[in-house]
Write an enzyme that holds these catalytic residues in place. Structure first.
Site, PDB file in Angstrom:
ATOM      1  CE  LYS A   1      -4.513   0.920   0.461  1.00 23.16           C
ATOM      2  NZ  LYS A   1      -5.667   0.204  -0.079  1.00 23.16           N
TER       3      LYS A   1
ATOM      4  N   GLY B   1     -20.625   6.397   5.501  1.00 26.14           N
ATOM      5  CA  GLY B   1     -19.698   6.734   4.423  1.00 26.14           C
ATOM      6  C   GLY B   1     -20.326   6.410   3.085  1.00 26.14           C
ATOM      7  CB  VAL B   2     -22.929   7.671   1.041  1.00 28.42           C
ATOM      8  CG1 VAL B   2     -23.802   6.624   1.693  1.00 28.42           C
ATOM      9  CG2 VAL B   2     -23.159   9.042   1.677  1.00 28.42           C
ATOM     10  N   GLY B   3     -19.356   7.441  -0.060  1.00 26.45           N
ATOM     11  CA  GLY B   3     -18.460   7.867  -1.137  1.00 26.45           C
ATOM     12  C   GLY B   3     -18.692   6.946  -2.319  1.00 26.45           C
TER      13      GLY B   3
ATOM     14  CB  VAL C   1     -17.417   1.588  -1.814  1.00 27.49           C
ATOM     15  CG1 VAL C   1     -17.968   0.200  -1.558  1.00 27.49           C
ATOM     16  CG2 VAL C   1     -16.049   1.489  -2.460  1.00 27.49           C
TER      17      VAL C   1
END
Ligand code: NAD
Length: 370
Positions: A95, A195-197, A199
């Site tokens: 990463k 978290g509504v990014g 994905v």
């Protein structure tokens, strides 16, 4: 003028101490990159390459300190080793993090400089998208290295991997529902998506289509509005009270460590299944707490592997059908892990890690013998 530095001796000692207790061994290589002219500050962590080159995305984030960035990249790269291994891919775990504000500091020059650094690792590390690094950014990185995946479709890549990730998470959630309720349908289930990014938004669409009742939470009001205007019937949950909601499923899709002692004290759900990496603040402690509370935890690295599958297929020549077909295996893989955890009376995270470690050990041994 560029000024670049590899990991200093003092930093290497810090890293070594941070790694004590890692089950599949410590990291193989950790490299710090600095470039004065572009302001680039990045760290690449290669955790394990027993199964193949280390693949994992690059995250750009406003880390308060370099130590915070180092901790994040160490944890994330280790998670990638488990993710690739349990998914049956011939890839290792790695990463990268870029320290900085993506809104003000990201530039073509900075990304291309980063690409040059990645190129210097000669293919031991292959990079891709992650938080705040999208397909446009990948295009710039690809100008300087071939060790990159997640290119836009017009350039022959698989494009944004998020929809494939969301599909895998959705299947992992259905497998969880089958385990808990005896029926994989999510119709009528109350689900909180934090978290509504990229994905989270796609996951919400799958959930609503399946008949679930969905709450969403995000620190970004634009993303909340985007979902509310696209998908009808979705409710917004307040950050202060969301863990008190009467819900069946909690889906962490923001950043890591949201499953911790404080949230677990409040959560009354039956299932935790989401996209975020490193959801458990402490794998052993909170994995065990989930089991004790009767919450089925769907291991993050198992059910969010769709994105990795997508970018790994790009390395062979992208084929969308193959990416989705391989992602569908997540349902059976999750059911298998739940079965082992139940039979052996161990937390699901432990069962998943054991399967991954067994493959790294057995297949890694075969690869070494060539
Ligand atoms: P994203 O940046 O598009 O979305 C993240 C969302 O979370 C943003 O809307 C952000 O505002 C929100 N957020 C951040 N902190 C929050 C908080 N404390 N409370 C509520 N909301 C918060 O990222 P993404 O690509 O959708 O990825 C989401 C998670 O899934 C990340 O942890 C990522 O590492 C992981 N993941 C993503 C993929 C992929 O294919 N994109 C693959 C595997 C894992």
């Amino acid at each position: 003028m560029s000024n670049t530095t590899e990991l200093s001796t003092a930093k290497a000692r810090d890293v070594a101490s941070a790694l004590s207790g890692m089950e599949v061994g410590g990291h193989e290589q950790v490299v710090h990159f600095y470039d004065q002219s572009t302001g680039l500050k990045a760290i690449v962590a290669i955790h394990n390459t027993h199964l193949g080159p280390a693949l994992g995305g690059t995250r750009m984030w406003t880390y308060k300190t370099e130590e915070e960035a180092l901790t994040d990249v160490l944890r994330l790269s280790r998670g990638m080793t488990y993710k690739a291994a349990i998914t049956g891919l011939n890839l290792g775990g790695g990463k990268a993090v870029i320290i900085g504000d993506a809104k003000t500091q990201k530039s073509e020059a900075l990304l291309r400089r980063f690409g040059k650094f990645v190129n210097g690792l000669a293919g031991r590390y292959i990079t891709a998208e992650d938080v705040n690094i999208g397909t446009r950014d990948i295009e710039y990185i690809a100008m300087e290295t071939k060790h990159v995946t997640g290119l836009p479709e017009i350039l022959g890549g698989g494009g944004d991997p998020s929809p494939v990730t969301a599909y895998g998470v959705f299947l992992g959630m259905r497998a969880s529902a089958k385990e808990v309720y005896g029926n994989e349908s999510l119709a009528g289930k109350k689900v909180l998506v934090q978290g509504v990014g990229k994905v989270g938004q796609s996951l919400v669409e799958h959930l609503v289509k399946d008949g679930a009742k969905v709450w969403i939470n995000d620190i970004n009001s634009e993303n909340l509005n985007a979902v509310s205007s696209k998908v009808s019937g979705v409710m917004v949950a307040d950050a202060e009270t969301m863990f008190d909601l009467d819900m069946d499923i909690y889906a962490p899709c923001a950043l890591g460590a949201s499953v911790n002692s404080a949230s677990l004290e409040k959560l009354k759900c039956a299932i935790i299944a989401g996209a975020a990496n490193n959801q458990l603040a402490d794998e052993d402690l909170h994995g065990k707490m989930c089991s004790e509370k009767g919450i089925l935890y769907a291991p993050d690295f198992l059910i969010n592997a769709g994105g990795l599958i997508n970018v790994s297929i790009e390395l062979e020549g992208y084929n969308r059908e193959r990416a989705y077909a391989k992602t569908e295996r997540i349902f059976d893989a999750a059911s298998n892990v739940f079965g082992i955890a139940k039979r052996e009376n161990i937390p699901t995270i432990q069962a998943a890690k054991r399967l991954a470690e067994q493959r790294i050990d057995s297949v890694g041994r075969i690869r070494l013998s060539f």
